[in-house]
Design a protein around this motif. Structure first.
Motif, PDB file in Angstrom:
ATOM      1  N   LEU A 194     -11.420   3.078  14.026  1.00 24.29           N
ATOM      2  CA  LEU A 194     -11.952   4.363  13.571  1.00 24.29           C
ATOM      3  C   LEU A 194     -11.591   4.620  12.111  1.00 24.29           C
ATOM      4  O   LEU A 194     -12.427   5.049  11.306  1.00 24.29           O
ATOM      5  N   LEU A 195     -10.330   4.359  11.765  1.00 16.60           N
ATOM      6  CA  LEU A 195      -9.858   4.627  10.403  1.00 16.60           C
ATOM      7  C   LEU A 195     -10.555   3.747   9.375  1.00 16.60           C
ATOM      8  O   LEU A 195     -10.708   4.134   8.211  1.00 16.60           O
ATOM      9  N   LEU A 196     -10.957   2.566   9.785  1.00 19.94           N
ATOM     10  CA  LEU A 196     -11.637   1.643   8.876  1.00 19.94           C
ATOM     11  C   LEU A 196     -13.146   1.877   8.833  1.00 19.94           C
ATOM     12  O   LEU A 196     -13.848   1.262   8.026  1.00 19.94           O
ATOM     13  N   GLY A 197     -13.637   2.757   9.711  1.00 21.26           N
ATOM     14  CA  GLY A 197     -15.066   3.002   9.787  1.00 21.26           C
ATOM     15  C   GLY A 197     -15.490   4.283   9.115  1.00 21.26           C
ATOM     16  O   GLY A 197     -14.727   4.923   8.379  1.00 21.26           O
ATOM     17  N   LEU A 202      -0.181   8.607   4.045  1.00 21.81           N
ATOM     18  CA  LEU A 202       0.930   7.852   4.617  1.00 21.81           C
ATOM     19  C   LEU A 202       0.774   7.567   6.116  1.00 21.81           C
ATOM     20  O   LEU A 202       0.968   6.413   6.543  1.00 21.81           O
ATOM     21  N   PRO A 203       0.436   8.539   6.962  1.00 24.09           N
ATOM     22  CA  PRO A 203       0.269   8.209   8.392  1.00 24.09           C
ATOM     23  C   PRO A 203      -0.815   7.148   8.622  1.00 24.09           C
ATOM     24  O   PRO A 203      -0.651   6.264   9.474  1.00 24.09           O
ATOM     25  N   VAL A 204      -1.896   7.240   7.866  1.00 20.53           N
ATOM     26  CA  VAL A 204      -2.990   6.269   8.006  1.00 20.53           C
ATOM     27  C   VAL A 204      -2.513   4.877   7.614  1.00 20.53           C
ATOM     28  O   VAL A 204      -2.804   3.882   8.308  1.00 20.53           O
ATOM     29  N   LEU A 205      -1.772   4.774   6.517  1.00 22.49           N
ATOM     30  CA  LEU A 205      -1.259   3.476   6.072  1.00 22.49           C
ATOM     31  C   LEU A 205      -0.348   2.849   7.118  1.00 22.49           C
ATOM     32  O   LEU A 205      -0.385   1.638   7.343  1.00 22.49           O
ATOM     33  N   HIS A 206       0.448   3.667   7.771  1.00 22.86           N
ATOM     34  CA  HIS A 206       1.348   3.138   8.813  1.00 22.86           C
ATOM     35  C   HIS A 206       0.544   2.594  10.003  1.00 22.86           C
ATOM     36  O   HIS A 206       0.884   1.545  10.561  1.00 22.86           O
ATOM     37  N   ALA A 250      -1.183  12.176  17.934  1.00 24.91           N
ATOM     38  CA  ALA A 250      -0.254  11.726  18.983  1.00 24.91           C
ATOM     39  C   ALA A 250       0.452  10.426  18.626  1.00 24.91           C
ATOM     40  O   ALA A 250       1.292   9.952  19.392  1.00 24.91           O
ATOM     41  N   HIS A 251       0.159   9.863  17.470  1.00 26.50           N
ATOM     42  CA  HIS A 251       0.691   8.540  17.118  1.00 26.50           C
ATOM     43  C   HIS A 251       2.067   8.652  16.463  1.00 26.50           C
ATOM     44  O   HIS A 251       2.332   9.597  15.702  1.00 26.50           O
ATOM     45  N   PRO A 252       2.967   7.695  16.736  1.00 31.61           N
ATOM     46  CA  PRO A 252       4.295   7.698  16.105  1.00 31.61           C
ATOM     47  C   PRO A 252       4.248   7.660  14.584  1.00 31.61           C
ATOM     48  O   PRO A 252       5.233   8.014  13.922  1.00 31.61           O
ATOM     49  N   ALA A 253       3.122   7.249  14.005  1.00 30.01           N
ATOM     50  CA  ALA A 253       2.993   7.219  12.547  1.00 30.01           C
ATOM     51  C   ALA A 253       3.174   8.604  11.939  1.00 30.01           C
ATOM     52  O   ALA A 253       3.669   8.730  10.809  1.00 30.01           O
ATOM     53  N   MET A 254       2.801   9.645  12.678  1.00 30.44           N
ATOM     54  CA  MET A 254       2.965  11.004  12.171  1.00 30.44           C
ATOM     55  C   MET A 254       4.436  11.356  12.028  1.00 30.44           C
ATOM     56  O   MET A 254       4.861  11.906  11.008  1.00 30.44           O
ATOM     57  N   PRO A 279       0.796  -1.223   0.000  1.00 33.07           N
ATOM     58  CA  PRO A 279       0.000   0.000   0.000  1.00 33.07           C
ATOM     59  C   PRO A 279       0.837   1.287   0.000  1.00 33.07           C
ATOM     60  O   PRO A 279       0.466   2.259  -0.653  1.00 33.07           O
ATOM     61  N   VAL A 280       1.958   1.278   0.728  1.00 29.97           N
ATOM     62  CA  VAL A 280       2.796   2.483   0.772  1.00 29.97           C
ATOM     63  C   VAL A 280       3.440   2.733  -0.583  1.00 29.97           C
ATOM     64  O   VAL A 280       3.440   3.866  -1.092  1.00 29.97           O
ATOM     65  N   GLU A 281       3.983   1.686  -1.199  1.00 24.84           N
ATOM     66  CA  GLU A 281       4.605   1.847  -2.509  1.00 24.84           C
ATOM     67  C   GLU A 281       3.575   2.297  -3.542  1.00 24.84           C
ATOM     68  O   GLU A 281       3.853   3.144  -4.402  1.00 24.84           O
ATOM     69  N   TYR A 282       2.382   1.731  -3.474  1.00 28.53           N
ATOM     70  CA  TYR A 282       1.308   2.123  -4.381  1.00 28.53           C
ATOM     71  C   TYR A 282       0.975   3.602  -4.194  1.00 28.53           C
ATOM     72  O   TYR A 282       0.850   4.353  -5.178  1.00 28.53           O
TER      73      TYR A 282
END
Length: 336
Positions: free
Chosen positions: A270-273, A251-255, A290-294, A172-175
């Motif tokens: 939540l993200l899937l809803g 990108l943050p959501v994918l992570h 607040a998530h490390p994905a950011m 998904p990230v590469e896409y």
């Protein structure tokens, strides 16, 4: 129709001389005047609808890049100004279509074109602006027309793929990064390419600017993805969480979605809803900020910007190269 006046904040390039800033400001004024002239129409309604987003302002990032790339050669000739206007009109046209697709209500702090008028008008005005951009570029010769057409094809392909889920079996990230190359990178690459090309730069410099522009465009979009989550509405004129509400997996959501940490369960759910509910959207924004994905996504944006800067090493040392280097840093540290 009056030209929209205003200087994009990115003109505050660290280390740029007053002379360079003055040339860029004057070049942007000429671009604005040309856009205003070409967007005007004998029908007042068409003129108003066509100028709606032009007059709403904007960073004018793409024409700025065209003008800055031209500093590597003979500077802002009439052809450079025309190319910059053509690129910006192509970008503005895409925004009319984007707002219809996204069902947006606000663009640049003002009502979107589809909200101000209607979807059909917004689509047709977008088409009109694409035609106007092509008309301007046609006067620049067959090579410029070919580049414009190829850019438009990639731009549309990127937008189509952005609206579709990642195919089964692909990363998904590469896409997503490939989507950004087309959706955003290609037009910014063309902006840089045109600047060098119509300022009389040799072919290797033109190619360097094309590659720099594509990487810069990706960094620009990755930063926009972060801004959509991290910013407040009064900072950007945009509604925070717009991408989330539309279900776009940036990108943050994918992570986060790739995480298997049980602590991320609520955020993944939540993200899937459905995030059309304001309370659910606000909770999602709070958890995601607040998530490390950011931070991980921010580091990736900085890496892409650094790769853009690496391309510049083949250019002769000078003020233009330093300004292009600073611009790559600026696009990933901005707040709007």
């Amino acid at each position: 129709m009056p030209a929209q006046q205003g200087t994009p904040s990115v003109l505050a390039l660290p280390g740029a001389s007053d002379g360079l800033r003055e040339r860029l400001v004057e070049g942007l004024r000429r671009v604005e005047d040309l856009i205003a002239e070409r967007v005007d129409h004998e029908d007042p309604f068409i003129a108003g609808a066509s100028s709606h987003l032009t007059l709403a302002g904007g960073k004018r990032f793409r024409p700025l890049l065209t003008l800055l790339a031209a500093e590597l050669g003979a500077g802002a000739s009439e052809e450079v100004v025309a190319a910059a206007a053509g690129v910006e009109l192509t970008h503005l046209a895409s925004l009319y279509h984007d707002d219809v697709m996204d069902e947006a209500d606000v663009r640049r702090g003002a009502p979107s074109a589809n909200a101000r008028y209607d979807n059909s008008t917004a689509i047709l005005v977008g088409d009109l602006l694409f035609g106007t951009a092509s008309d301007i570029v046609a006067d620049l010769g067959p090579e410029a027309v070919k580049i414009q057409a190829q850019t438009f094809v990639r731009l549309c392909a990127g937008q189509i793929r952005d609206e579709r889920p990642c195919p089964e079996g692909e990363d998904p990230v590469e896409y997503y990064l490939r989507v950004l190359e087309d959706k955003t990178g290609v037009l910014i690459a063309t902006a840089a390419r045109y600047g060098a090309m119509f300022a009389g730069c040799p072919a290797p410099v033109v190619e360097t600017m094309r590659e720099y522009g594509e990487r810069l465009g990706m960094a620009f979009q990755l930063a926009d993805d972060l801004i959509d989550i991290a910013s407040q509405a009064d900072e950007t004129g945009k509604t925070p969480g717009t991408d989330l509400r539309e279900g776009k997996r940036t990108l943050p959501v994918l992570h986060v979605l790739a995480s298997s940490d049980p602590a991320d369960g609520r955020l993944r759910s939540l993200l899937l809803g459905d995030l059309s509910d304001d309370d659910r959207l606000e909770e999602t924004l709070t958890l995601l900020r607040a998530h490390p994905a950011m931070e991980r996504a921010r580091e990736q944006a900085l890496e892409v910007a650094a790769r853009a800067q690496e391309v510049l090493s083949t250019l002769p040392a000078g003020e233009a190269r330093e300004a292009l280097h600073a611009l790559a840093s600026g696009v990933v540290t901005r707040v709007g």
